[in-house]
Scaffold this active site. Structure first.
Site, PDB file in Angstrom:
ATOM      1  N   THR A 133       0.816  -1.213   0.000  1.00  0.00           N
ATOM      2  CA  THR A 133       0.000   0.000   0.000  1.00  0.00           C
ATOM      3  C   THR A 133       0.855   1.270   0.000  1.00  0.00           C
ATOM      4  O   THR A 133       1.983   1.255   0.505  1.00  0.00           O
ATOM      5  CB  THR A 133      -0.896  -0.001   1.259  1.00  0.00           C
ATOM      6  OG1 THR A 133      -1.537   1.258   1.384  1.00  0.00           O
ATOM      7  CG2 THR A 133      -0.092  -0.227   2.534  1.00  0.00           C
ATOM      8  N   ASP A 134       0.282   2.362  -0.494  1.00  0.00           N
ATOM      9  CA  ASP A 134       0.990   3.650  -0.444  1.00  0.00           C
ATOM     10  C   ASP A 134       1.055   4.192   0.990  1.00  0.00           C
ATOM     11  O   ASP A 134       1.818   5.118   1.277  1.00  0.00           O
ATOM     12  CB  ASP A 134       0.335   4.677  -1.381  1.00  0.00           C
ATOM     13  CG  ASP A 134      -1.127   4.970  -1.079  1.00  0.00           C
ATOM     14  OD1 ASP A 134      -1.707   4.333  -0.170  1.00  0.00           O
ATOM     15  OD2 ASP A 134      -1.706   5.847  -1.756  1.00  0.00           O
ATOM     16  N   GLU A 135       0.247   3.605   1.906  1.00  0.00           N
ATOM     17  CA  GLU A 135       0.208   4.138   3.280  1.00  0.00           C
ATOM     18  C   GLU A 135       1.534   3.945   4.017  1.00  0.00           C
ATOM     19  O   GLU A 135       1.765   4.585   5.037  1.00  0.00           O
ATOM     20  CB  GLU A 135      -0.947   3.505   4.063  1.00  0.00           C
ATOM     21  CG  GLU A 135      -2.288   3.825   3.450  1.00  0.00           C
ATOM     22  CD  GLU A 135      -3.467   3.563   4.372  1.00  0.00           C
ATOM     23  OE1 GLU A 135      -3.278   3.354   5.568  1.00  0.00           O
ATOM     24  OE2 GLU A 135      -4.600   3.581   3.855  1.00  0.00           O
ATOM     25  N   TYR A 158      -2.127  -0.464  10.883  1.00  0.00           N
ATOM     26  CA  TYR A 158      -2.221  -1.131   9.572  1.00  0.00           C
ATOM     27  C   TYR A 158      -0.993  -0.836   8.722  1.00  0.00           C
ATOM     28  O   TYR A 158      -0.325  -1.751   8.220  1.00  0.00           O
ATOM     29  CB  TYR A 158      -3.494  -0.685   8.830  1.00  0.00           C
ATOM     30  CG  TYR A 158      -3.470  -1.019   7.344  1.00  0.00           C
ATOM     31  CD1 TYR A 158      -3.570  -2.336   6.904  1.00  0.00           C
ATOM     32  CD2 TYR A 158      -3.336  -0.010   6.381  1.00  0.00           C
ATOM     33  CE1 TYR A 158      -3.533  -2.649   5.544  1.00  0.00           C
ATOM     34  CE2 TYR A 158      -3.303  -0.316   5.033  1.00  0.00           C
ATOM     35  CZ  TYR A 158      -3.403  -1.632   4.611  1.00  0.00           C
ATOM     36  OH  TYR A 158      -3.358  -1.933   3.260  1.00  0.00           O
ATOM     37  N   LYS A 162       2.045  -3.287   7.267  1.00  0.00           N
ATOM     38  CA  LYS A 162       2.379  -3.455   5.837  1.00  0.00           C
ATOM     39  C   LYS A 162       3.831  -3.039   5.586  1.00  0.00           C
ATOM     40  O   LYS A 162       4.533  -3.666   4.783  1.00  0.00           O
ATOM     41  CB  LYS A 162       1.430  -2.643   4.950  1.00  0.00           C
ATOM     42  CG  LYS A 162      -0.012  -3.098   4.944  1.00  0.00           C
ATOM     43  CD  LYS A 162      -0.239  -4.498   4.394  1.00  0.00           C
ATOM     44  CE  LYS A 162      -0.051  -4.608   2.894  1.00  0.00           C
ATOM     45  NZ  LYS A 162      -0.463  -5.951   2.385  1.00  0.00           N
TER      46      LYS A 162
END
Ligand code: NAD
Ligand code: DAU
Length: 351
Positions: A133-135, A158, A162
């Protein structure tokens, strides 16, 4: 049957995973696609009805945290590649229950890496591909983009989980020469998305005449991508991406949450034959998400220039199609919003 390749997809009963499994099974009839999934609240075999009886598809109910089950699976199949999507994926749930995220996203990924390391003594033509993810890059201000070399700065349980799994995947590539790839994608939308995420939640609540909860001032920005475009990008990277590399995937499509919700309200009013403005009246500002990241925006020039990727669906057209799908698939929506969903919803939005 003799298959050209055996591909393991994890988390294939979820939102993105089911789009990817459907695509790979239909497009590559000479590949065996094995989908493993724990079938948590987010996993749903109804998402895969279209391909469930295809001869090149198998589903196995497995928890990636269960090492014994994974070991049996890897003894039974000699996989050529793994596309790893299985994860706990909802930021709000990671804030109230971080441990589940560490177990599945970090320990589960580690278990899969260990199985590949054991199995792939000769790693020629093999690939462990982690869908991320870009997060992991943190939060942007008004300007700038996430590039592949942006430093990691995860800010929710989260995104921290990741980021940890990305680091483990790279570490196995570096330390054990495991053939790896990673992609970091922005927010996906489309059919089969569980209605805890913003777009399907708003569509469902408008249908039910329920309040539309907007966190904080609704000024946070996300970069939205049609889920089938993400599946296309995954297919491209899996087949043509370079080993050891990372690719950012995004839609060049930034929206403030409140503007997006206004647009959803207006399309829904038109489709439901409501008086214009009726759904906007349901908008309710609620307590902000803890640690809410302000803006995500992807620089996708690497995948565009190296692999020729381009998002194919215009956002407004994609939203129309998404809304049509949710309106036409009443039974799917009723099934996934019964039982536990009601408990989750009332607890979460009462806080
Ligand atoms: P999802 O929550 O819809 O699906 C996750 C799937 O993983 C479900 O089918 C679930 O049953 C399965 N799963 C969960 N724990 C498992 C376990 N222990 N063992 C086996 N299976 C398990 O998620 P999604 O939105 O489809 O996201 C898929 C992947 O893509 C995730 O890794 C997520 O981090 C990543 N991602 C998502 C987005 C997005 O916008 N949704 C964007 C970028 C990256
Ligand atoms: O950027 C990629 C990520 O996008 C993925 O890695 C995650 O798995 C996926 O869930 C998604 O994370 P977000 O937190 O951005 O998505 P979500 O749909 O939960 O929220 C989108 C925005 O809308 C965010 O700014 C929070 C806001 N929001 C969300 C909900 C559920 C609201 O204002 N109200 C809500 O009720």
């Amino acid at each position: 049957m003799n298959f050209e390749k055996k591909i393991l997809i994890t988390g294939g009963a979820g939102f993105i995973g089911s789009h990817l499994v459907r695509k790979m099974v239909n497009k590559y009839s000479k590949y065996l696609i094995v989908n493993i999934d724990k079938l948590t609240y987010a996993g749903n075999l109804n998402n895969l009805k279209e391909i469930e009886n295809k001869p090149n598809y198998e589903f196995i109910n497995i928890d990636i945290c269960n090492e014994a089950d994974l070991s049996k699976l890897f003894k039974k199949y000699l996989f050529d590649g793994i596309i790893h999507l299985a994860a706990e994926s909802h930021v709000d749930r990671s804030i109230s229950n971080p441990k589940e995220f560490i177990l599945t996203n970090v320990v589960g990924t580690l278990n899969l890496l260990n199985e590949c390391k054991l199995q792939w003594k000769n790693s020629e033509n093999k690939c462990f591909y982690h869908i991320s993810t870009d997060e992991v890059y943190g939060s942007l201000g008004d300007v700038g983009y996430f590039h592949e070399n942006t430093s990691y700065d995860p800010r929710s349980p989260y995104s921290a989980s990741k980021a940890s799994s990305d680091h483990l995947v790279r570490a196995y590539g570096h330390t054990y020469n495991l053939p790896i790839k990673i992609s970091n994608c922005s927010n996906n939308y489309g059919s089969f998305q569980f209605p805890e995420k913003l777009i399907p939640l708003i569509i469902n609540n408008i249908k039910q005449h329920q309040p539309l909860p907007i966190y904080g001032k609704g000024e946070n920005i996300r970069d939205w991508l049609w889920v089938e475009d993400h599946a296309n990008a995954i297919d491209l990277i899996f087949h043509q991406g370079k080993l050891g590399e990372t690719y950012n995937i995004g839609g060049h499509n930034e929206w403030k949450n409140i503007d997006l919700v206004h647009l959803l309200c207006d399309i829904m009013d038109r489709k439901l034959g409501n008086v214009k403005g009726k759904s906007r009246g349901l908008i309710t500002y609620v307590k902000d998400r803890a640690g809410h990241d302000m803006r995500y925006a992807i620089d996708a020039s690497k995948i565009e220039e190296e692999l020729g990727f381009k998002p194919s669906v215009d956002f407004k057209e994609g939203l129309e199609k998404t809304i049509d799908w949710y309106l036409e698939n009443e039974e799917w929506l009723t099934n996934v919003t019964s039982g536990d969903y009601q408990n989750y919803y009332s607890k979460h939005y009462q806080q």
